[in-house]
Every structure is written in structure tokens, then in C-alpha cells.
Design a protein around this motif. Structure first.
Motif, PDB file in Angstrom:
ATOM      1  N   LEU A 281       0.808  -1.226   0.000  1.00  9.44           N
ATOM      2  CA  LEU A 281       0.000   0.000   0.000  1.00  9.44           C
ATOM      3  C   LEU A 281       0.842   1.276   0.000  1.00  9.44           C
ATOM      4  CD1 LEU A 281      -2.851  -0.948   2.489  1.00  9.44           C
ATOM      5  CD2 LEU A 281      -2.966  -0.808   0.020  1.00  9.44           C
ATOM      6  N   ARG A 282       2.148   1.147  -0.148  1.00 11.07           N
ATOM      7  CA  ARG A 282       3.008   2.330  -0.080  1.00 11.07           C
ATOM      8  C   ARG A 282       2.612   3.381  -1.113  1.00 11.07           C
ATOM      9  NH1 ARG A 282       8.964   1.206   0.323  1.00 11.07           N
ATOM     10  NH2 ARG A 282       8.451   1.188   2.519  1.00 11.07           N
ATOM     11  N   GLU A 283       2.352   2.951  -2.369  1.00 18.57           N
ATOM     12  CA  GLU A 283       2.001   3.920  -3.410  1.00 18.57           C
ATOM     13  C   GLU A 283       0.673   4.606  -3.109  1.00 18.57           C
ATOM     14  OE1 GLU A 283       0.604  -0.111  -4.847  1.00 18.57           O
ATOM     15  OE2 GLU A 283       2.523   0.632  -4.153  1.00 18.57           O
ATOM     16  N   LEU A 284      -0.280   3.891  -2.481  1.00 19.83           N
ATOM     17  CA  LEU A 284      -1.553   4.524  -2.114  1.00 19.83           C
ATOM     18  C   LEU A 284      -1.355   5.504  -0.965  1.00 19.83           C
ATOM     19  CD1 LEU A 284      -3.993   1.476  -2.381  1.00 19.83           C
ATOM     20  CD2 LEU A 284      -3.615   3.309  -4.042  1.00 19.83           C
ATOM     21  N   ASP A 285      -0.502   5.133  -0.025  1.00 21.87           N
ATOM     22  CA  ASP A 285      -0.190   6.039   1.093  1.00 21.87           C
ATOM     23  C   ASP A 285       0.500   7.297   0.571  1.00 21.87           C
ATOM     24  OD1 ASP A 285      -0.117   6.706   3.871  1.00 21.87           O
ATOM     25  OD2 ASP A 285       2.009   6.165   3.905  1.00 21.87           O
ATOM     26  N   ASP A 286       1.428   7.137  -0.345  1.00 21.57           N
ATOM     27  CA  ASP A 286       2.107   8.297  -0.941  1.00 21.57           C
ATOM     28  C   ASP A 286       1.111   9.174  -1.699  1.00 21.57           C
ATOM     29  OD1 ASP A 286       4.497   7.363   0.069  1.00 21.57           O
ATOM     30  OD2 ASP A 286       5.200   6.519  -1.833  1.00 21.57           O
ATOM     31  N   ALA A 287       0.168   8.538  -2.395  1.00 23.64           N
ATOM     32  CA  ALA A 287      -0.835   9.288  -3.150  1.00 23.64           C
ATOM     33  C   ALA A 287      -1.746  10.077  -2.215  1.00 23.64           C
ATOM     34  CB  ALA A 287      -1.657   8.341  -4.026  1.00 23.64           C
ATOM     35  N   LEU A 288      -2.047   9.533  -1.042  1.00 22.10           N
ATOM     36  CA  LEU A 288      -2.890  10.251  -0.079  1.00 22.10           C
ATOM     37  C   LEU A 288      -2.219  11.538   0.411  1.00 22.10           C
ATOM     38  CD1 LEU A 288      -4.406   7.450   2.184  1.00 22.10           C
ATOM     39  CD2 LEU A 288      -5.631   8.976   0.638  1.00 22.10           C
ATOM     40  N   ALA A 289      -0.902  11.551   0.413  1.00 19.44           N
ATOM     41  CA  ALA A 289      -0.159  12.731   0.874  1.00 19.44           C
ATOM     42  C   ALA A 289      -0.390  13.944  -0.035  1.00 19.44           C
ATOM     43  CB  ALA A 289       1.328  12.408   0.962  1.00 19.44           C
ATOM     44  N   GLN A 290      -0.930  13.724  -1.217  1.00 21.08           N
ATOM     45  CA  GLN A 290      -1.220  14.829  -2.140  1.00 21.08           C
ATOM     46  C   GLN A 290      -2.391  15.681  -1.666  1.00 21.08           C
ATOM     47  OE1 GLN A 290      -1.494  13.446  -6.366  1.00 21.08           O
ATOM     48  NE2 GLN A 290      -1.129  11.439  -5.412  1.00 21.08           N
ATOM     49  N   PHE A 291      -3.194  15.137  -0.777  1.00 20.08           N
ATOM     50  CA  PHE A 291      -4.449  15.767  -0.393  1.00 20.08           C
ATOM     51  C   PHE A 291      -4.370  16.381   0.998  1.00 20.08           C
ATOM     52  CE2 PHE A 291      -5.641  12.108  -3.129  1.00 20.08           C
ATOM     53  CZ  PHE A 291      -6.097  12.827  -4.209  1.00 20.08           C
ATOM     54  N   SER A 292      -5.351  17.223   1.282  1.00 18.95           N
ATOM     55  CA  SER A 292      -5.484  17.755   2.638  1.00 18.95           C
ATOM     56  C   SER A 292      -5.857  16.600   3.563  1.00 18.95           C
ATOM     57  CB  SER A 292      -6.571  18.829   2.680  1.00 18.95           C
ATOM     58  OG  SER A 292      -7.847  18.246   2.464  1.00 18.95           O
ATOM     59  N   ASP A 293      -5.672  16.815   4.865  1.00 18.63           N
ATOM     60  CA  ASP A 293      -6.027  15.781   5.837  1.00 18.63           C
ATOM     61  C   ASP A 293      -7.499  15.399   5.723  1.00 18.63           C
ATOM     62  OD1 ASP A 293      -3.451  15.759   6.751  1.00 18.63           O
ATOM     63  OD2 ASP A 293      -3.861  16.920   8.576  1.00 18.63           O
ATOM     64  N   LYS A 294      -8.348  16.388   5.474  1.00 20.78           N
ATOM     65  CA  LYS A 294      -9.789  16.149   5.390  1.00 20.78           C
ATOM     66  C   LYS A 294     -10.128  15.238   4.207  1.00 20.78           C
ATOM     67  CE  LYS A 294     -14.196  18.604   5.186  1.00 20.78           C
ATOM     68  NZ  LYS A 294     -14.866  19.893   5.121  1.00 20.78           N
ATOM     69  N   VAL A 295      -9.564  15.514   3.061  1.00 22.59           N
ATOM     70  CA  VAL A 295      -9.835  14.709   1.852  1.00 22.59           C
ATOM     71  C   VAL A 295      -9.257  13.306   2.026  1.00 22.59           C
ATOM     72  CG1 VAL A 295      -9.362  14.501  -0.627  1.00 22.59           C
ATOM     73  CG2 VAL A 295     -10.002  16.719   0.343  1.00 22.59           C
ATOM     74  N   ALA A 296      -8.056  13.215   2.571  1.00 26.44           N
ATOM     75  CA  ALA A 296      -7.423  11.915   2.772  1.00 26.44           C
ATOM     76  C   ALA A 296      -8.229  11.068   3.761  1.00 26.44           C
ATOM     77  CB  ALA A 296      -5.995  12.094   3.275  1.00 26.44           C
ATOM     78  N   LYS A 297      -8.690  11.690   4.851  1.00 24.84           N
ATOM     79  CA  LYS A 297      -9.479  10.956   5.846  1.00 24.84           C
ATOM     80  C   LYS A 297     -10.794  10.470   5.252  1.00 24.84           C
ATOM     81  CE  LYS A 297     -11.209  11.030  10.573  1.00 24.84           C
ATOM     82  NZ  LYS A 297     -11.856   9.795  10.351  1.00 24.84           N
ATOM     83  N   LYS A 298     -11.421  11.302   4.429  1.00 23.64           N
ATOM     84  CA  LYS A 298     -12.675  10.905   3.789  1.00 23.64           C
ATOM     85  C   LYS A 298     -12.439   9.695   2.879  1.00 23.64           C
ATOM     86  CE  LYS A 298     -16.511  12.648   1.052  1.00 23.64           C
ATOM     87  NZ  LYS A 298     -17.098  13.772   0.330  1.00 23.64           N
TER      88      LYS A 298
END
Length: 167
Positions: A11-28
Motif C-alpha cells: 500500500l506504499r504507493e496509495l499512502d504516498d498518493a494520499l499525501a497529495q491531499f489535505s487531511d480532510k480529503v485523505a481521511k474521507k
């Protein structure tokens, strides 16, 4: 409360991709993927939960009143929910979903006996339904999580860079 810690690789690439977003968008995105992933576990637990043969009585409420419980209360009380902020901070995670026993959907009662069914007593043999549901559906839940999280990231406009690795 039973706590299970699951470590997932790949899941590393998905975790890295989540870093592109704000905390709110990533949490959603995480919450949505976790909820989607928990669905097969909930369905399996409902399928495995014991069903009483006939209505029975249960002591309920602070006054200790007896109420008649219809067959199916336990099955209808198995649900999923997002973890609360306090629970997330206690676990040290940003997002989480719990499979839990709440009040029934038709009979608005909490089946206080759920753990006796799952674990048994000195007089009643256990009829496990939560743990076997997790055991049989864990891999499906993980795959559903990865698929849904990838879809959520792409729908939010994120870029996923495949590292080719498995960590």
C-alpha cells in the motif's frame, strides 16, 4: 473489546498518493474505503450469528424489566461504524471502522447476551460468529480496501505512482 492489529503490505504507493491531499480529503477517502471493506465481514457475521428458535425473555433496562425478544435480534444488531476521534487517538491511527453490536433494527433493543453466544458460558457451548466472519473475510476486506482506496484517490484527482515494490 477484542482488538486486532493487521499489517498490510503493498500500500506504499496509495499512502504516498494520499499525501497529495489535505487531511480532510485523505481521511474521507480512508473512511470510505474502510467502510466498504468492512461490509463483507458484517454480512458474514450476520449470516453466522445464531438465530433463536422462538421468542425469549431478557432482563432489560435499569429497572430490570423483562422484555420479549423476537428471533433475529442479534443478527439485526451487527453493524459497522467509523471510530470516534477519542478511539482513533487511543489507537494512534487516523481512520478506523469497527464491526460492533448495537441495537436491533426492528426491535430497538441491545442484545446484552451477544458475548455469551460468541464465547459460550459454563452451561452453553459457544456459537462463534464475529471471529469466524473476520477470519473468512479478512483477505476479501483487504482487497476491497485497496481497490476502493485507489478508486477514491483517482476520483479526487490524485496521481498514483506504482513503485513496483510490495511494501
Amino acid at each position: 473489546m477484542i482488538e486486532i492489529d493487521v499489517q498490510i503490505t503493498g500500500l506504499r504507493e496509495l499512502d504516498d498518493a494520499l499525501a497529495q491531499f489535505s487531511d480532510k480529503v485523505a481521511k474521507k477517502a480512508l473512511d470510505n474505503a474502510l467502510s466498504y471493506a468492512a461490509t463483507p465481514v458484517v454480512k458474514e457475521a450476520k449470516a453466522k450469528a445464531a438465530l433463536a428458535n422462538e421468542p425469549h425473555e431478557m432482563v432489560y433496562g435499569r429497572a430490570g424489566n423483562k422484555v420479549t425478544v423476537q428471533p433475529g435480534l442479534l443478527k439485526s444488531a451487527i453493524r459497522k461504524r467509523r471510530l470516534k476521534k477519542r478511539e482513533l487517538s487511543e489507537l494512534g491511527v487516523d481512520a478506523g471502522v469497527a464491526v460492533y453490536i448495537g441495537k436491533g433494527t426492528k426491535q430497538k433493543l441491545y442484545p446484552k447476551y451477544w458475548h455469551f453466544v460468541e464465547f459460550g458460558t459454563s452451561k452453553i457451548a459457544p456459537v462463534p460468529y464475529l471471529r469466524p466472519a473476520f477470519d473468512t473475510k479478512a483477505n476479501e476486506a483487504i482487497e476491497r480496501f485497496k481497490t476502493k482506496l485507489r478508486q477514491n484517490i483517482e476520483n479526487a484527482g490524485g496521481i498514483i505512482i506504482d513503485s513496483g515494490g510490495d511494501s
